[in-house]
Design a protein around this motif. Sequence first.
Motif, PDB file in Angstrom:
ATOM      1  N   GLU A 168       0.887  -1.175   0.000  1.00 47.92           N
ATOM      2  CA  GLU A 168       0.000   0.000   0.000  1.00 47.92           C
ATOM      3  C   GLU A 168       0.917   1.215   0.000  1.00 47.92           C
ATOM      4  O   GLU A 168       2.012   1.174   0.554  1.00 47.92           O
ATOM      5  CB  GLU A 168      -0.911   0.011   1.236  1.00 47.92           C
ATOM      6  CG  GLU A 168      -0.154  -0.043   2.554  1.00 47.92           C
ATOM      7  CD  GLU A 168      -1.003   0.219   3.799  1.00 47.92           C
ATOM      8  OE1 GLU A 168      -2.221   0.369   3.677  1.00 47.92           O
ATOM      9  OE2 GLU A 168      -0.419   0.292   4.889  1.00 47.92           O
ATOM     10  N   ARG A 200       0.656  -6.506  -4.710  1.00 46.70           N
ATOM     11  CA  ARG A 200       0.084  -7.581  -3.887  1.00 46.70           C
ATOM     12  C   ARG A 200       0.068  -8.875  -4.695  1.00 46.70           C
ATOM     13  O   ARG A 200      -0.410  -8.877  -5.832  1.00 46.70           O
ATOM     14  CB  ARG A 200      -1.352  -7.235  -3.457  1.00 46.70           C
ATOM     15  CG  ARG A 200      -1.396  -6.007  -2.584  1.00 46.70           C
ATOM     16  CD  ARG A 200      -2.799  -5.678  -2.096  1.00 46.70           C
ATOM     17  NE  ARG A 200      -2.748  -4.386  -1.435  1.00 46.70           N
ATOM     18  CZ  ARG A 200      -3.776  -3.739  -0.925  1.00 46.70           C
ATOM     19  NH1 ARG A 200      -4.965  -4.302  -0.970  1.00 46.70           N
ATOM     20  NH2 ARG A 200      -3.634  -2.568  -0.341  1.00 46.70           N
ATOM     21  N   ARG A 211      -8.728  -6.647 -10.159  1.00 52.64           N
ATOM     22  CA  ARG A 211      -7.841  -7.116  -9.077  1.00 52.64           C
ATOM     23  C   ARG A 211      -6.487  -7.390  -9.691  1.00 52.64           C
ATOM     24  O   ARG A 211      -6.278  -8.364 -10.403  1.00 52.64           O
ATOM     25  CB  ARG A 211      -8.417  -8.359  -8.412  1.00 52.64           C
ATOM     26  CG  ARG A 211      -7.446  -8.958  -7.436  1.00 52.64           C
ATOM     27  CD  ARG A 211      -8.082  -9.692  -6.307  1.00 52.64           C
ATOM     28  NE  ARG A 211      -8.929  -8.854  -5.495  1.00 52.64           N
ATOM     29  CZ  ARG A 211     -10.104  -9.207  -5.004  1.00 52.64           C
ATOM     30  NH1 ARG A 211     -10.586 -10.371  -5.262  1.00 52.64           N
ATOM     31  NH2 ARG A 211     -10.797  -8.378  -4.258  1.00 52.64           N
ATOM     32  N   GLN A 217      -2.205   3.310  -6.403  1.00 48.09           N
ATOM     33  CA  GLN A 217      -3.111   3.862  -5.402  1.00 48.09           C
ATOM     34  C   GLN A 217      -2.938   5.373  -5.329  1.00 48.09           C
ATOM     35  O   GLN A 217      -1.836   5.892  -5.566  1.00 48.09           O
ATOM     36  CB  GLN A 217      -2.809   3.274  -4.020  1.00 48.09           C
ATOM     37  CG  GLN A 217      -3.202   1.809  -3.882  1.00 48.09           C
ATOM     38  CD  GLN A 217      -3.022   1.310  -2.466  1.00 48.09           C
ATOM     39  OE1 GLN A 217      -2.003   1.582  -1.841  1.00 48.09           O
ATOM     40  NE2 GLN A 217      -3.997   0.582  -1.955  1.00 48.09           N
ATOM     41  N   GLU A 219      -3.558   7.843  -2.327  1.00 49.81           N
ATOM     42  CA  GLU A 219      -3.957   7.821  -0.919  1.00 49.81           C
ATOM     43  C   GLU A 219      -3.537   9.107  -0.227  1.00 49.81           C
ATOM     44  O   GLU A 219      -2.444   9.624  -0.465  1.00 49.81           O
ATOM     45  CB  GLU A 219      -3.315   6.627  -0.203  1.00 49.81           C
ATOM     46  CG  GLU A 219      -3.764   5.282  -0.745  1.00 49.81           C
ATOM     47  CD  GLU A 219      -3.343   4.117   0.145  1.00 49.81           C
ATOM     48  OE1 GLU A 219      -4.208   3.408   0.631  1.00 49.81           O
ATOM     49  OE2 GLU A 219      -2.124   3.936   0.358  1.00 49.81           O
ATOM     50  N   GLU A 325     -16.049  -2.170  -4.749  1.00 50.72           N
ATOM     51  CA  GLU A 325     -15.223  -1.180  -4.035  1.00 50.72           C
ATOM     52  C   GLU A 325     -14.220  -0.509  -4.979  1.00 50.72           C
ATOM     53  O   GLU A 325     -13.477  -1.185  -5.688  1.00 50.72           O
ATOM     54  CB  GLU A 325     -14.464  -1.917  -2.929  1.00 50.72           C
ATOM     55  CG  GLU A 325     -13.425  -1.073  -2.236  1.00 50.72           C
ATOM     56  CD  GLU A 325     -12.427  -1.916  -1.437  1.00 50.72           C
ATOM     57  OE1 GLU A 325     -12.667  -3.114  -1.221  1.00 50.72           O
ATOM     58  OE2 GLU A 325     -11.396  -1.350  -1.028  1.00 50.72           O
ATOM     59  N   ALA A 327     -12.739   2.596  -3.571  1.00 51.28           N
ATOM     60  CA  ALA A 327     -11.966   3.423  -2.640  1.00 51.28           C
ATOM     61  C   ALA A 327     -12.468   3.171  -1.223  1.00 51.28           C
ATOM     62  O   ALA A 327     -13.476   2.469  -1.035  1.00 51.28           O
ATOM     63  CB  ALA A 327     -12.129   4.902  -3.000  1.00 51.28           C
ATOM     64  N   GLY A 328     -11.758   3.716  -0.246  1.00 51.16           N
ATOM     65  CA  GLY A 328     -12.181   3.553   1.144  1.00 51.16           C
ATOM     66  C   GLY A 328     -11.833   4.783   1.960  1.00 51.16           C
ATOM     67  O   GLY A 328     -10.902   5.535   1.625  1.00 51.16           O
ATOM     68  N   GLU A 363      -7.543   8.112   6.625  1.00 50.58           N
ATOM     69  CA  GLU A 363      -6.975   7.746   5.316  1.00 50.58           C
ATOM     70  C   GLU A 363      -8.047   7.750   4.229  1.00 50.58           C
ATOM     71  O   GLU A 363      -9.072   7.088   4.348  1.00 50.58           O
ATOM     72  CB  GLU A 363      -6.370   6.346   5.412  1.00 50.58           C
ATOM     73  CG  GLU A 363      -5.867   5.834   4.074  1.00 50.58           C
ATOM     74  CD  GLU A 363      -5.372   4.398   4.149  1.00 50.58           C
ATOM     75  OE1 GLU A 363      -4.202   4.158   3.837  1.00 50.58           O
ATOM     76  OE2 GLU A 363      -6.174   3.521   4.521  1.00 50.58           O
ATOM     77  N   SER A 365      -8.351   6.416   0.636  1.00 49.65           N
ATOM     78  CA  SER A 365      -7.567   5.444  -0.132  1.00 49.65           C
ATOM     79  C   SER A 365      -8.313   5.035  -1.404  1.00 49.65           C
ATOM     80  O   SER A 365      -9.407   4.480  -1.336  1.00 49.65           O
ATOM     81  CB  SER A 365      -7.319   4.219   0.756  1.00 49.65           C
ATOM     82  OG  SER A 365      -6.712   3.204   0.019  1.00 49.65           O
ATOM     83  N   ARG A 370      -8.851   0.693 -10.632  1.00 48.43           N
ATOM     84  CA  ARG A 370     -10.267   0.348 -10.482  1.00 48.43           C
ATOM     85  C   ARG A 370     -11.143   1.511 -10.897  1.00 48.43           C
ATOM     86  O   ARG A 370     -12.222   1.329 -11.459  1.00 48.43           O
ATOM     87  CB  ARG A 370     -10.569   0.028  -9.021  1.00 48.43           C
ATOM     88  CG  ARG A 370     -10.127  -1.339  -8.663  1.00 48.43           C
ATOM     89  CD  ARG A 370     -10.636  -1.730  -7.318  1.00 48.43           C
ATOM     90  NE  ARG A 370     -10.075  -3.020  -6.991  1.00 48.43           N
ATOM     91  CZ  ARG A 370     -10.381  -3.699  -5.914  1.00 48.43           C
ATOM     92  NH1 ARG A 370     -11.245  -3.213  -5.053  1.00 48.43           N
ATOM     93  NH2 ARG A 370      -9.828  -4.871  -5.690  1.00 48.43           N
TER      94      ARG A 370
HETATM   95  N1  GAP Z   1      -3.958   1.847   2.592  1.00 48.70           N
HETATM   96  C1  GAP Z   1      -5.178   1.180   2.719  1.00 48.70           C
HETATM   97  C2  GAP Z   1      -5.408   0.195   1.689  1.00 48.70           C
HETATM   98  O1  GAP Z   1      -4.523  -0.136   0.916  1.00 48.70           O
HETATM   99  P1  GAP Z   1      -7.208  -1.380   0.689  1.00 48.70           P
HETATM  100  O2  GAP Z   1      -8.694  -1.442   0.917  1.00 48.70           O
HETATM  101  O3  GAP Z   1      -6.443  -2.630   0.823  1.00 48.70           O
HETATM  102  O4  GAP Z   1      -6.676  -0.285   1.695  1.00 48.70           O
HETATM  103  C3  GAP Z   1      -7.361   0.544  -1.063  1.00 48.70           C
HETATM  104  O5  GAP Z   1      -6.924  -0.753  -0.730  1.00 48.70           O
HETATM  105  C4  GAP Z   1      -7.866   0.590  -2.486  1.00 48.70           C
HETATM  106  O6  GAP Z   1      -6.854   0.089  -3.364  1.00 48.70           O
HETATM  107  C5  GAP Z   1      -9.084  -0.281  -2.730  1.00 48.70           C
HETATM  108  O7  GAP Z   1     -10.282   0.419  -2.447  1.00 48.70           O
HETATM  109  C6  GAP Z   1      -8.953  -0.591  -4.203  1.00 48.70           C
HETATM  110  O8  GAP Z   1      -9.536   0.454  -4.965  1.00 48.70           O
HETATM  111  C7  GAP Z   1      -7.461  -0.605  -4.434  1.00 48.70           C
HETATM  112  N2  GAP Z   1      -6.948  -1.991  -4.481  1.00 48.70           N
HETATM  113  C8  GAP Z   1      -6.687  -2.819  -3.456  1.00 48.70           C
HETATM  114  N3  GAP Z   1      -6.219  -4.004  -3.886  1.00 48.70           N
HETATM  115  C9  GAP Z   1      -6.190  -3.921  -5.232  1.00 48.70           C
HETATM  116  C10 GAP Z   1      -5.800  -4.816  -6.276  1.00 48.70           C
HETATM  117  N4  GAP Z   1      -5.328  -6.024  -6.015  1.00 48.70           N
HETATM  118  N5  GAP Z   1      -5.898  -4.390  -7.565  1.00 48.70           N
HETATM  119  C11 GAP Z   1      -6.354  -3.160  -7.853  1.00 48.70           C
HETATM  120  N6  GAP Z   1      -6.735  -2.270  -6.917  1.00 48.70           N
HETATM  121  C12 GAP Z   1      -6.656  -2.642  -5.626  1.00 48.70           C
END
Ligand code: GAP
Length: 504
Positions: A168, A200, A211, A217, A219, A325, A327-328, A363, A365, A370
């Motif tokens: 992240e 990831r 995904r 990101q 953030e 989802e 964002a958050g 935060e 994020s 996406r």
């Molecule tokens: N810093 C907090 C954080 O990373 P998260 O909910 O794990 O929180 C935030 O991720 C945002 O990143 C998600 O809402 C999504 O939009 C994006 N995200 C997370 N994992 C992803 C992935 N594998 N591929 C694309 N976007 C991803």
Amino acid sequence: MIMVLETKSEKIMKVANSRGFFYPSAEIYCAKAGFWTYGHLGTRVKQKWENLWRKTFLSLNPYYFEIDDCVIMPEDVFKASGHLEHFNDPLTECKKCHSRYRADELIEKSLKIEAQGLSEDALTKLIQDNKLLCPKCSAELTEVKMFNMMFKLKVGATGQDVMYLRPESAQSPYLAFKREHEALRRKMPMGLAVIGKAFRNEISPRQGFFRLREFTQAELQIFFDPDKIDECDNWDEVKDYELLLYLHNDKKINKVKCEEANKELKLPRFYLYHAAKIQQFYLDKLRIPKELFRLRELSEEERAFYNKIHFDIELNLESLGGFKEVAGLHYRGDHDIGGHQKGSKQKLEVVDENKRYIPHVLELSFGVDRNVWALMDVFYAEEKERTLFKFPPNVSPIDVAVFPLVKKEELPTIAKKLFTELNYEFKAFYDESGSIGRRYRRQDEIGTNYGITVDFDTMDNNKVTLRDRDSMKQVLVEVDKCKNILRELIKGNLKFEDAGESLK
Ligand code: GAP
């Protein structure tokens, strides 16, 4: 012959791949799932989205700034942040063909129940009780085990240093907090944003572009005094603004004024202010239709253990079968600065208004990729003779295309001159091949907002035809006024009908 109708997702993917929005990375070898290249159009959409995000959120406070950082970080960072221990996804494997699955997703798909956040034992029990088998070969599945999603690297000639690709972007502002707090003259609240890559090792990055294993990101980490969480300088701006909330014990979208959410739902003002700004970003700036947007509250089991309040921003995306989802908005408490103070043994607490405290973090994020996919889903349209993306100008890849009606006489020369002038301020495209109708369709397909055609009359009256993508209406405008007119149209200060002499 059986006609197989393409799904919306397939249609978008086809345009994305063939027209240069995005395509699998390294595809001339053997592309791996979850890695994508942004082409020339996708890069424009992504950059425009990022710039809009910067403008929107960094302008909320004079002490919200952006930083840039390395994506490779020492192991100790992730010991302190909790990622080494907790950043896991539940994995189950086929005992015969060894295909691997994210257990919660497999269960959700097969049993149509929510399974995110359940323990290894609970997931194993669901698989066994419901006799779920490998979707590929129908053999038995293993017990569920947790799988750490970080990419581990061995750094140095002998590989002596263990480091990780950041999962992240958020860790960068926490690590930079001490220096930036000093450099920004110890002002609170203070915000540090990063727009950058995160990595990831997703078990099943199968949902096309949604995904990913390498993604971007955007953030913003806001550091603040926890005693002031219910204070907000700009509260009047949002107190009567209606949020579209989907509460976890209610399961429907409710319009709730910020003031009401503060009094009745006990959500703090500082949190609600940023929730309102996020909703306005989607509805007003990105022009997402209201009915496709919701702020979904996560239950205690679903949210990360350190998140005290957590709403996801979800958009209803037809291509992905419902609300997803993008964002958050996370109230992370003192987990981050407290954790790094302990891990690094550096003093990260602050003294502010004669009070010593560990700053708490709010935060914002966003997953940029996406959001790019979501724009393509929401603005994709099919009409009798064309498909188009009805992108608003602030995210469309090309603002205007310039065409000579035919490749004859002075027409190409005039059109090229106009193109060069426009391309400095806007992103313009020049095209002289094929019928004018086909050229319009090609631009509609990628979401170009306007078209300008130079025809034989232009040589006499110095006027060109300006065409609007969505309505396909046309008006006559003077060549010398094109730039100003486009500027006003793009800003939304001018209605297309008022831009020139109507041609229909
Ligand atoms: N810093 C907090 C954080 O990373 P998260 O909910 O794990 O929180 C935030 O991720 C945002 O990143 C998600 O809402 C999504 O939009 C994006 N995200 C997370 N994992 C992803 C992935 N594998 N591929 C694309 N976007 C991803």
